[in-house]
Design a protein around this motif. Structure first.
Motif, PDB file in Angstrom:
ATOM      1  N   THR A 110       0.839  -1.203   0.000  1.00  9.76           N
ATOM      2  CA  THR A 110       0.000   0.000   0.000  1.00  9.76           C
ATOM      3  C   THR A 110       0.869   1.247   0.000  1.00  9.76           C
ATOM      4  O   THR A 110       0.633   2.190  -0.759  1.00  9.76           O
ATOM      5  CB  THR A 110      -0.947   0.003   1.223  1.00  9.76           C
ATOM      6  OG1 THR A 110      -1.849  -1.098   1.087  1.00  9.76           O
ATOM      7  CG2 THR A 110      -1.728   1.306   1.330  1.00  9.76           C
TER       8      THR A 110
ATOM      9  N   ALA B 290      -8.300  -1.641   1.884  1.00  2.00           N
ATOM     10  CA  ALA B 290      -7.746  -2.736   2.679  1.00  2.00           C
ATOM     11  C   ALA B 290      -8.867  -3.753   2.889  1.00  2.00           C
ATOM     12  O   ALA B 290      -9.969  -3.394   3.289  1.00  2.00           O
ATOM     13  CB  ALA B 290      -7.236  -2.216   4.008  1.00  2.00           C
TER      14      ALA B 290
ATOM     15  N   THR C 293      -9.271  -7.248   4.807  1.00  2.00           N
ATOM     16  CA  THR C 293      -8.512  -8.065   5.735  1.00  2.00           C
ATOM     17  C   THR C 293      -9.367  -8.626   6.847  1.00  2.00           C
ATOM     18  O   THR C 293     -10.479  -8.144   7.080  1.00  2.00           O
ATOM     19  CB  THR C 293      -7.356  -7.225   6.333  1.00  2.00           C
ATOM     20  OG1 THR C 293      -6.617  -8.023   7.248  1.00  2.00           O
ATOM     21  CG2 THR C 293      -7.886  -5.992   7.030  1.00  2.00           C
TER      22      THR C 293
ATOM     23  N   ASP D 224      -9.230  -6.373  12.362  1.00  6.17           N
ATOM     24  CA  ASP D 224     -10.099  -5.213  12.577  1.00  6.17           C
ATOM     25  C   ASP D 224      -9.718  -4.459  13.846  1.00  6.17           C
ATOM     26  O   ASP D 224     -10.534  -3.783  14.436  1.00  6.17           O
ATOM     27  CB  ASP D 224     -11.568  -5.623  12.614  1.00  6.17           C
ATOM     28  CG  ASP D 224     -11.897  -6.551  13.774  1.00  6.17           C
ATOM     29  OD1 ASP D 224     -10.965  -7.015  14.460  1.00  6.17           O
ATOM     30  OD2 ASP D 224     -13.088  -6.820  13.997  1.00  6.17           O
TER      31      ASP D 224
ATOM     32  N   ILE E  24      -6.049  -0.642  11.447  1.00  3.39           N
ATOM     33  CA  ILE E  24      -6.884   0.295  10.700  1.00  3.39           C
ATOM     34  C   ILE E  24      -6.198   1.655  10.571  1.00  3.39           C
ATOM     35  O   ILE E  24      -6.071   2.204   9.474  1.00  3.39           O
ATOM     36  CB  ILE E  24      -8.273   0.425  11.381  1.00  3.39           C
ATOM     37  CG1 ILE E  24      -9.006  -0.919  11.284  1.00  3.39           C
ATOM     38  CG2 ILE E  24      -9.082   1.558  10.764  1.00  3.39           C
ATOM     39  CD1 ILE E  24     -10.236  -1.036  12.166  1.00  3.39           C
TER      40      ILE E  24
ATOM     41  N   MET F  40      -3.123   1.493   8.176  1.00  4.47           N
ATOM     42  CA  MET F  40      -3.453   1.416   6.744  1.00  4.47           C
ATOM     43  C   MET F  40      -3.957   2.757   6.225  1.00  4.47           C
ATOM     44  O   MET F  40      -3.634   3.156   5.113  1.00  4.47           O
ATOM     45  CB  MET F  40      -4.490   0.324   6.482  1.00  4.47           C
ATOM     46  CG  MET F  40      -3.899  -1.065   6.441  1.00  4.47           C
ATOM     47  SD  MET F  40      -2.599  -1.256   5.188  1.00  4.47           S
ATOM     48  CE  MET F  40      -3.584  -1.290   3.691  1.00  4.47           C
ATOM     49  N   ILE F  41      -4.725   3.457   7.011  1.00  3.84           N
ATOM     50  CA  ILE F  41      -5.209   4.768   6.582  1.00  3.84           C
ATOM     51  C   ILE F  41      -4.044   5.747   6.498  1.00  3.84           C
ATOM     52  O   ILE F  41      -3.928   6.518   5.548  1.00  3.84           O
ATOM     53  CB  ILE F  41      -6.343   5.256   7.511  1.00  3.84           C
ATOM     54  CG1 ILE F  41      -7.570   4.362   7.279  1.00  3.84           C
ATOM     55  CG2 ILE F  41      -6.676   6.713   7.257  1.00  3.84           C
ATOM     56  CD1 ILE F  41      -8.656   4.484   8.301  1.00  3.84           C
TER      57      ILE F  41
ATOM     58  N   ALA G 217      -4.553   4.029   2.495  1.00  2.67           N
ATOM     59  CA  ALA G 217      -5.763   3.286   2.123  1.00  2.67           C
ATOM     60  C   ALA G 217      -6.960   4.226   2.079  1.00  2.67           C
ATOM     61  O   ALA G 217      -7.142   5.065   2.958  1.00  2.67           O
ATOM     62  CB  ALA G 217      -6.020   2.149   3.111  1.00  2.67           C
TER      63      ALA G 217
ATOM     64  N   SER H 198     -10.061   3.111   2.026  1.00  4.54           N
ATOM     65  CA  SER H 198     -11.126   2.486   2.783  1.00  4.54           C
ATOM     66  C   SER H 198     -10.573   1.247   3.466  1.00  4.54           C
ATOM     67  O   SER H 198      -9.476   0.784   3.136  1.00  4.54           O
ATOM     68  CB  SER H 198     -12.295   2.110   1.874  1.00  4.54           C
ATOM     69  OG  SER H 198     -13.420   1.735   2.653  1.00  4.54           O
ATOM     70  N   TYR H 199     -11.329   0.701   4.392  1.00  3.87           N
ATOM     71  CA  TYR H 199     -10.905  -0.460   5.162  1.00  3.87           C
ATOM     72  C   TYR H 199     -12.113  -1.358   5.322  1.00  3.87           C
ATOM     73  O   TYR H 199     -13.136  -0.935   5.859  1.00  3.87           O
ATOM     74  CB  TYR H 199     -10.389  -0.001   6.525  1.00  3.87           C
ATOM     75  CG  TYR H 199      -9.574  -1.032   7.266  1.00  3.87           C
ATOM     76  CD1 TYR H 199      -8.187  -0.978   7.261  1.00  3.87           C
ATOM     77  CD2 TYR H 199     -10.189  -2.048   7.989  1.00  3.87           C
ATOM     78  CE1 TYR H 199      -7.424  -1.900   7.956  1.00  3.87           C
ATOM     79  CE2 TYR H 199      -9.434  -2.985   8.687  1.00  3.87           C
ATOM     80  CZ  TYR H 199      -8.053  -2.899   8.667  1.00  3.87           C
ATOM     81  OH  TYR H 199      -7.300  -3.827   9.353  1.00  3.87           O
TER      82      TYR H 199
ATOM     83  N   TYR I 228     -15.375   5.516   4.543  1.00  7.65           N
ATOM     84  CA  TYR I 228     -15.158   4.944   5.868  1.00  7.65           C
ATOM     85  C   TYR I 228     -16.507   4.692   6.516  1.00  7.65           C
ATOM     86  O   TYR I 228     -17.304   5.629   6.661  1.00  7.65           O
ATOM     87  CB  TYR I 228     -14.323   5.887   6.749  1.00  7.65           C
ATOM     88  CG  TYR I 228     -12.992   6.231   6.127  1.00  7.65           C
ATOM     89  CD1 TYR I 228     -12.087   5.230   5.773  1.00  7.65           C
ATOM     90  CD2 TYR I 228     -12.645   7.553   5.879  1.00  7.65           C
ATOM     91  CE1 TYR I 228     -10.868   5.542   5.194  1.00  7.65           C
ATOM     92  CE2 TYR I 228     -11.420   7.870   5.302  1.00  7.65           C
ATOM     93  CZ  TYR I 228     -10.542   6.861   4.963  1.00  7.65           C
ATOM     94  OH  TYR I 228      -9.342   7.172   4.388  1.00  7.65           O
TER      95      TYR I 228
ATOM     96  N   ILE J 188     -14.950   2.570  11.222  1.00 11.09           N
ATOM     97  CA  ILE J 188     -13.685   3.201  10.840  1.00 11.09           C
ATOM     98  C   ILE J 188     -13.708   4.684  11.208  1.00 11.09           C
ATOM     99  O   ILE J 188     -12.721   5.208  11.725  1.00 11.09           O
ATOM    100  CB  ILE J 188     -13.406   3.021   9.326  1.00 11.09           C
ATOM    101  CG1 ILE J 188     -13.484   1.540   8.926  1.00 11.09           C
ATOM    102  CG2 ILE J 188     -12.068   3.623   8.954  1.00 11.09           C
ATOM    103  CD1 ILE J 188     -12.594   0.610   9.692  1.00 11.09           C
TER     104      ILE J 188
END
Length: 158
Positions: free
Chosen positions: A72, A86, A88, A91, A96, A99-100, A104, A106-107, A131, A135
């Motif tokens: 990423t 993301a 995955t 959580d 989270i 990744m943001i 990213a 979105s997750y 999000y 999130i």
């Protein structure tokens, strides 16, 4: 939404990846352009196909050779126009937030419903990010209380 959204999938679990592919191929506005089993394969594809990049990458976090966090970071730096969702089973807040922070858009947790996945893809395609309430709550909490970098460093070792 009439525009075709080009998707690349990066996940080392073949059965899961094929299931997602099968589901998304049924959507009229979604086209799967590439499947990768790790971050290295994905980056090689992107570097060799710069004239036809995907709009969105669905990125698993835990993959061999190059994990989703590092992939990423590299994709976001070299191809900032490509959005990353993301996708995955992790959580927890540190995953989270990390990744943001790495770019990213979105997750999405793997136990999300197919309609949640399609909604997320369409939102990211139209707005550039999405999000959900979970999130947003984590982002909001991180903004209020600050994020501890020590926790986030654990992500680098996936």
């Amino acid at each position: 939404m009439n525009t075709i959204v080009k998707i690349a999938l990066a996940d080392d679990e073949v059965l899961f990846r094929k299931g997602v592919l099968f589901m998304l191929e049924r959507e009229k506005n979604i086209e799967i352009v590439y499947e990768a089993s790790n971050g290295e394969e994905l980056l090689t594809y992107l570097n060799n196909n710069q004239e036809n990049l995907p709009d969105i990458i669905l990125m698993d976090l835990k993959m061999p050779l190059l994990n989703g966090v590092e992939a990423t970071k590299k994709v976001h730096k070299k191809f900032p126009e490509v959005k990353i969702i993301a996708l995955t089973s992790y959580d927890t807040k540190p995953f989270i937030i990390n990744m943001i922070q790495e770019g990213a858009s979105s997750y999405l947790v793997k136990n999300a419903s197919p309609s949640d996945m399609i909604h997320t893809i369409n939102e990211v395609a139209s707005k550039g990010f999405y999000y959900n309430d979970l999130i947003m709550g984590i982002i909001h909490e991180g903004l209020i209380f600050g994020t501890k970098k020590q926790k986030v460093v654990l992500m680098k070792n996936i």
